[in-house]
Design a protein around this motif. Structure first.
Motif, PDB file in Angstrom:
ATOM      1  N   GLU A 190      -1.747 -19.340 -16.349  1.00 21.73           N
ATOM      2  CA  GLU A 190      -2.063 -17.918 -16.447  1.00 21.73           C
ATOM      3  C   GLU A 190      -1.482 -17.052 -14.957  1.00 21.73           C
ATOM      4  O   GLU A 190      -0.505 -15.973 -14.836  1.00 21.73           O
ATOM      5  CB  GLU A 190      -3.415 -17.153 -16.352  1.00 21.73           C
ATOM      6  N   ASP A 191      -1.507 -18.179 -13.847  1.00 22.19           N
ATOM      7  CA  ASP A 191      -1.701 -17.050 -12.311  1.00 22.19           C
ATOM      8  C   ASP A 191      -1.453 -18.436 -11.995  1.00 22.19           C
ATOM      9  O   ASP A 191      -1.977 -19.634 -11.079  1.00 22.19           O
ATOM     10  CB  ASP A 191      -3.002 -16.306 -12.138  1.00 22.19           C
ATOM     11  N   PRO A 192       0.059 -18.864 -11.771  1.00 21.76           N
ATOM     12  CA  PRO A 192       0.751 -20.181 -11.354  1.00 21.76           C
ATOM     13  C   PRO A 192      -0.045 -19.885  -9.138  1.00 21.76           C
ATOM     14  O   PRO A 192      -0.329 -20.880  -8.726  1.00 21.76           O
ATOM     15  CB  PRO A 192       1.495 -19.309 -10.747  1.00 21.76           C
ATOM     16  N   ALA A 193      -0.668 -18.878  -9.240  1.00 15.01           N
ATOM     17  CA  ALA A 193      -0.822 -19.031  -7.655  1.00 15.01           C
ATOM     18  C   ALA A 193      -2.454 -19.333  -7.062  1.00 15.01           C
ATOM     19  O   ALA A 193      -3.161 -18.757  -6.185  1.00 15.01           O
ATOM     20  CB  ALA A 193      -0.385 -17.620  -6.848  1.00 15.01           C
ATOM     21  N   ALA A 194      -3.176 -19.061  -8.399  1.00 11.89           N
ATOM     22  CA  ALA A 194      -4.857 -19.204  -8.920  1.00 11.89           C
ATOM     23  C   ALA A 194      -5.119 -20.733  -8.053  1.00 11.89           C
ATOM     24  O   ALA A 194      -3.890 -21.627  -7.886  1.00 11.89           O
ATOM     25  CB  ALA A 194      -5.017 -19.266 -10.019  1.00 11.89           C
ATOM     26  N   VAL A 195      -5.874 -20.045  -7.017  1.00  8.09           N
ATOM     27  CA  VAL A 195      -6.692 -20.813  -6.110  1.00  8.09           C
ATOM     28  C   VAL A 195      -7.475 -22.371  -7.245  1.00  8.09           C
ATOM     29  O   VAL A 195      -7.793 -21.860  -7.543  1.00  8.09           O
ATOM     30  CB  VAL A 195      -7.173 -20.358  -4.886  1.00  8.09           C
ATOM     31  N   ILE A 196      -7.478 -23.619  -6.618  1.00  9.90           N
ATOM     32  CA  ILE A 196      -7.970 -25.024  -6.706  1.00  9.90           C
ATOM     33  C   ILE A 196      -8.861 -24.682  -6.009  1.00  9.90           C
ATOM     34  O   ILE A 196      -8.780 -25.039  -4.695  1.00  9.90           O
ATOM     35  CB  ILE A 196      -6.964 -25.573  -6.898  1.00  9.90           C
ATOM     36  N   PRO A 197     -10.709 -24.413  -6.563  1.00 10.25           N
ATOM     37  CA  PRO A 197     -11.636 -24.683  -5.630  1.00 10.25           C
ATOM     38  C   PRO A 197     -12.022 -26.007  -4.892  1.00 10.25           C
ATOM     39  O   PRO A 197     -11.729 -26.942  -5.663  1.00 10.25           O
ATOM     40  CB  PRO A 197     -12.962 -23.740  -7.137  1.00 10.25           C
ATOM     41  N   GLU A 198     -12.325 -25.599  -4.052  1.00  9.68           N
ATOM     42  CA  GLU A 198     -12.840 -26.557  -3.120  1.00  9.68           C
ATOM     43  C   GLU A 198     -14.064 -27.920  -3.949  1.00  9.68           C
ATOM     44  O   GLU A 198     -13.402 -28.953  -4.086  1.00  9.68           O
ATOM     45  CB  GLU A 198     -13.894 -26.812  -2.272  1.00  9.68           C
ATOM     46  N   SER A 199     -14.792 -27.193  -4.938  1.00 10.27           N
ATOM     47  CA  SER A 199     -15.580 -28.435  -5.391  1.00 10.27           C
ATOM     48  C   SER A 199     -14.893 -28.882  -6.259  1.00 10.27           C
ATOM     49  O   SER A 199     -16.103 -30.653  -6.814  1.00 10.27           O
ATOM     50  CB  SER A 199     -16.191 -27.181  -6.167  1.00 10.27           C
ATOM     51  N   PHE A 200     -13.055 -28.488  -6.816  1.00 14.53           N
ATOM     52  CA  PHE A 200     -12.800 -29.451  -8.268  1.00 14.53           C
ATOM     53  C   PHE A 200     -12.110 -30.687  -7.829  1.00 14.53           C
ATOM     54  O   PHE A 200     -13.119 -31.749  -7.672  1.00 14.53           O
ATOM     55  CB  PHE A 200     -11.962 -28.875  -8.503  1.00 14.53           C
ATOM     56  N   PHE A 201     -11.711 -30.226  -5.884  1.00  7.78           N
ATOM     57  CA  PHE A 201     -12.091 -31.534  -5.455  1.00  7.78           C
ATOM     58  C   PHE A 201     -12.257 -32.734  -5.122  1.00  7.78           C
ATOM     59  O   PHE A 201     -12.552 -34.026  -4.762  1.00  7.78           O
ATOM     60  CB  PHE A 201     -10.535 -31.349  -3.933  1.00  7.78           C
TER      61      PHE A 201
END
Ligand code: TRP
Ligand code: ZN
Length: 879
Positions: free
Chosen positions: A592-603
């Motif tokens: 949806e949003d190619p610039a969306a931020v990947i959250p720290e919690s995911f990493f």
């Protein structure tokens, strides 16, 4: 060939056969160009039949008829009629011997159905309706006869002559030719007939059954493949032992044979006592086959062996009942593989397949129930729905009955129906009769197509210390089935406390709690509520454990809850599934949003998983595998081909960059230097190491690239070799081209390895892939006549390379339609399989829809189409 509108066959029109065949005596004078077939059939009228016109109507296609005799009296042409697909004989007696002589041409048979030539050998494939291309017969599974087969052939060219049953005679004729006779004492439908003639060598072994019968085991291959049969033989012996232990089923002939053939339409075939295999599912050496290949061999060897009871001793009444044998046998081979390797990882692999392909089929114009109601060409119904969803139906019944009652039910099934041709309903009745369970509603699973959606909501009430689950189910409509009824299904679940411990569950109204752990609830209604008492704190539910039913689950988990399940769920499958849901969410956000931020919690969650030294590397490798592009597309209202590809690349790159050091450490830690082992641990270690390398290369990491080149050069097993090659082709630039050329030089004499060389190129997301595929079509090693080669190049491009196949200019679609039209006159079965890549056209944007539709229409407009391709193309366009 059919211009248009070939007639469908309907389940509701089933009638018992008017004639039965007691014995069949076949005599083949084998020759690649002209094989003569004499068939002596002992026929009688079926007392159970509703009387028809009294004529005998036999199936037969592409046969050159020489003579027909009844009780050894030759008939005059006025006494019978030959049509393109049948031989009709008027006014036959109630009991008689029919003798026909026909000629057929194996070398001209490119459809690989009936008797055909593969390399220098002759072989057969009769399921589903191939026997009618060998001789005139009642080609339907409910006609079961005892077969004797005599083979006569040139001794030099065809020193090995095999057929079903036990060997009865072998001698040299006066003219120097060789004769071999085989007798099969078990009545069987003709689709289980097989013969083989060739210059083959056998790997031999023995097996003593539980009751002390001695069985000779033989795997026949071309001489240069003798060193690639060990794994297949080991798998066979393990399968035989397992079927005795788990189902009390012993083998029943003096000999069991497997033959590896290089031209084969599908995986393998369970012909009585003489299984014929696509050589891909037999031949393996650590340096030529991947771990996945080894697992495929183990599973398919088991599958075909298990058919001896579930398929051969008990067979299908008609082809609508195909899942009777296939669903049950897939369930059996899945459980066998789970016992041989890692149960959790096997379940994940099976569910991945089900979700990626069966759910997609259910959402397509080709959607059909596990027991279809009609077909134009039965070969089109060897589907993931009949096989894999069919296996899920058996799995659910096993879960509803529990292990002891399920074993009693299968014992009853084998006892009650041995020697018969029966229906899926007969199977379910055995489940009921042995257990006392009412499966009346459960039967709907066999007749209702579509993937049910389970919507679950959880509500915790602190004051009453209760947790309430509200479960709703509905099934979206499918072609021809607008209304759906609720299904009976097992919902396995647990409730986890804040530390991840499973609660002891007590439903409101129950006297005591069940022991802590998984509990199976039975759903039957469109909406049901379950209230658990003594739940002081809000729990995290672990739902549909082990994927207890083939449904889409909707539950509104927070990201934090998913991470909690990913780390703590005691059910390995659900740990993996939580990770998948999490990644899917993130990926759809990125679409949806190619610039969306990947959250720290995911990493952090990813890093924690990578750090888990005690964890199972195989499971971890699965957890670290992003959902496939096709599966992500399935979650969207309109498939965004490019957006999904971009999102997946973005996430891979981000993971590779952020977790670089850890990934390099994982790659180094699992780089096994010792001898090749096929244990779940060793397989898991290789999978994990190669996943890690994949992320590093996606991120363009220099150290990763260096390691990948080193791995490619030093690899002593095909798993590491091909993983590295794939990554070099996709991300290595010049190094990829060099690797391709050295791989080709090294393996030019091994067709199964060359298939991998074709596939790696066909599935590369590089922008020039279609051009490369078109060039490879002209490679001297490419041939449209070998289905493995077709699948490795054309099939791989169309089904495993979404971003290039769905190129916005329609070039992928045009390429596919051209190939279908080219292949259809040669091999309709394989052409129809390729055609399926276009049936989901309505799922795409308007521009692609128009392009795909135009190609389907172009195929339909072709001069002469097979029934196979016609059915797929016509259904694709139905409203
Ligand atoms: N019965 C085979 C199996 O389950 C599959 C099969 C059906 C098949 N038709 C075929 C295999 C044609 C090869 C060719 O394994
Ligand atoms: Zn099968």
């Amino acid at each position: 060939m059919y211009r248009n509108n070939p007639h469908p066959v309907h389940l509701k029109d089933y009638r018992p056969p008017e004639f039965l065949i007691e014995t069949v005596d076949l005599c083949f004078e084998l020759d690649a160009d002209r094989t003569r077939v004499e068939a002596r059939l002992a026929l009688r009228r079926n007392p159970a039949a509703t009387r028809g016109d009294g004529d005998l109507r036999l199936d037969g296609e592409q046969l050159e008829l020489e003579s027909v005799a009844i009780d050894d009296q030759l008939l005059t042409p006025a006494e019978y009629r030959v049509e393109s697909e049948s031989l009709i004989i008027h006014r036959v007696p109630d009991r008689f011997t029919l003798t026909t002589r026909v000629t057929i041409s194996p070398s001209q048979n490119t459809a690989l159905e009936g008797l055909y030539q593969s390399g220098d050998m002759l072989c057969t494939q009769c399921e589903a309706e191939g026997f009618r291309r060998i001789t005139y017969f009642l080609d339907r599974p409910d006609v079961m006869a005892r077969f004797t087969t005599t083979l006569i052939a040139d001794t030099e060219r065809y020193p090995v002559l095999l057929a079903n049953g036990n060997p009865a005679e072998q001698r040299t004729l006066d003219d120097g030719r060789q004769l071999a006779r085989w007798v099969d004492p078990f009545p069987k439908p003709c689709y289980l007939f097989a013969l083989i003639a060739g210059d083959l060598r056998a790997v031999e072994d023995r097996f003593t059954t539980a009751s002390g019968r001695e069985v000779a085991l033989r795997i026949y291959v071309e001489p240069h493949n003798l060193d690639k049969c060990d794994h297949a033989m080991r798998s066979l012996k393990q399968s035989m032992r397992w079927d005795e232990a788990r189902y009390g089923r012993e083998y029943d002939l003096d000999i069991f044979m497997i033959v590896a053939v290089s031209h084969f339409n599908m995986g393998a075939m369970e012909n009585k006592g003489l299984n014929v295999f696509n050589d891909k599912y037999v031949l393996a050496r650590p340096d030529t086959a991947t771990d996945q290949d080894f697992q495929g061999i183990e599973g398919v060897i088991a599958h075909e062996y298990f058919h001896n009871w579930t398929g051969n001793r008990i067979t299908c009444r008609d082809w609508f009942q195909l899942s009777l044998k296939e669903g049950f046998t897939v369930y059996r081979d899945q459980e066998f593989s789970a016992d041989m390797g890692s149960r959790g990882v096997k379940r994940i692999a099976d569910v991945r397949l089900l979700r990626a392909h069966q759910f997609a089929e259910d959402a397509s114009p080709m959607a059909h129930p596990v027991r279809p109601e009609s077909y134009i060409e039965i070969n089109n119904f060897y589907t993931v729905t009949v096989y894999e969803k069919g296996a899920e139906l058996v799995r659910m019944q096993a879960a509803l009955l529990g292990p002891e009652r399920f074993r009693r039910a299968t014992d009853l099934y084998f006892e009650r129906h041995d020697g018969q041709a029966v229906t899926t309903d007969d199977f379910v009745r055995c489940m009921e009769d042995a257990s006392g369970c009412d499966l009346g509603q459960f039967r709907r699973w066999y007749s209702q197509a579509g993937t049910p959606v389970l919507e679950i909501e959880g509500h915790h009430d602190a004051e009453s210390a209760t947790y309430r689950l509200r479960v709703r189910q509905h099934t979206p409509s499918t072609p021809g089935q607008p209304e759906k009824a609720p299904l009976h299904l097992p919902l396995a679940l647990a409730l986890l406390d804040a530390e991840g411990r499973e609660l002891a569950l007590r439903l409101d109204g129950e006297d005591e709690a069940a022991p802590a752990g998984t509990r199976v609830l039975e759903l039957r209604e469109a909406e049901q509520c379950f209230t658990f008492v003594d739940v002081p704190e809000p729990p995290v539910p672990s739902l549909l454990r082990g994927f207890s039913a083939p449904v889409r689950l909707r539950f509104d988990y927070s990201d934090v809850e998913l991470m909690f399940l990913m780390a703590h769920d005691g059910d390995g499958f659900n740990r993996w599934d939580a990770a998948q849901t999490l990644m899917q969410r993130l990926l759809l956000r990125l679409v949806e949003d190619p610039a969306a931020v990947i959250p720290e919690s995911f990493f952090a969650a990813f890093a924690q998983a990578l750090d888990d030294r005690a964890g199972d590397p195989a499971l971890l490798a699965e957890v670290l595998t992003l959902p496939a592009e096709s599966y992500l597309g399935d979650q969207l209202a309109v498939v965004d081909v490019d957006g999904i590809h971009r999102a997946r690349c973005t996430l891979e790159r981000a993971i590779g960059a952020r977790l670089r050091d850890q990934l390099l450490a994982v790659h180094a830690a699992h780089d096994d230097a010792g001898p090749y082992r096929l244990t779940p641990e060793a397989i898991g270690a290789r999978a994990l190491k190669n996943r890690a390398l994949g992320y590093l290369l996606a991120a363009g990491d220099a150290e990763g690239l260096a390691r990948c080149i080193a791995q490619f050069e030093a690899a002593r097993n095909m798993t590491d070799c091909i993983s590295a090659l794939r990554l070099l082709v996709d991300h290595g630039g010049e190094a990829g081209l060099e690797a391709l050329s050295s791989f080709h030089t090294r393996w030019s004499g091994e067709p199964l390895v060359l298939d991998k060389w074709f596939s790696v190129q066909a599935t590369s997301p590089r922008p020039d892939t279609l051009a490369r595929v078109e060039r490879l079509m002209r490679d001297p090693d490419f041939s449209l006549r070998n289905p493995n080669r077709v699948r490795s190049l054309i099939g791989a491009f169309c089904n495993a390379n979404p971003v290039r196949f769905h190129a916005a200019d329609g070039s992928g679609y045009r390429f596919l339609a051209d190939r279908v039209l080219e292949l259809d006159p040669l091999n309709p079965q394989v052409a129809a399989r390729l055609m399926r890549a276009l049936v989901r056209w309505r799922r795409f944007d308007a521009a692609r829809q128009a392009l795909m539709r135009a190609e389907i229409e172009r195929v339909l407009a072709a001069e002469a189409l097979s029934r196979d391709v016609y059915e797929v193309a016509a259904k694709a366009l139905e409203e």
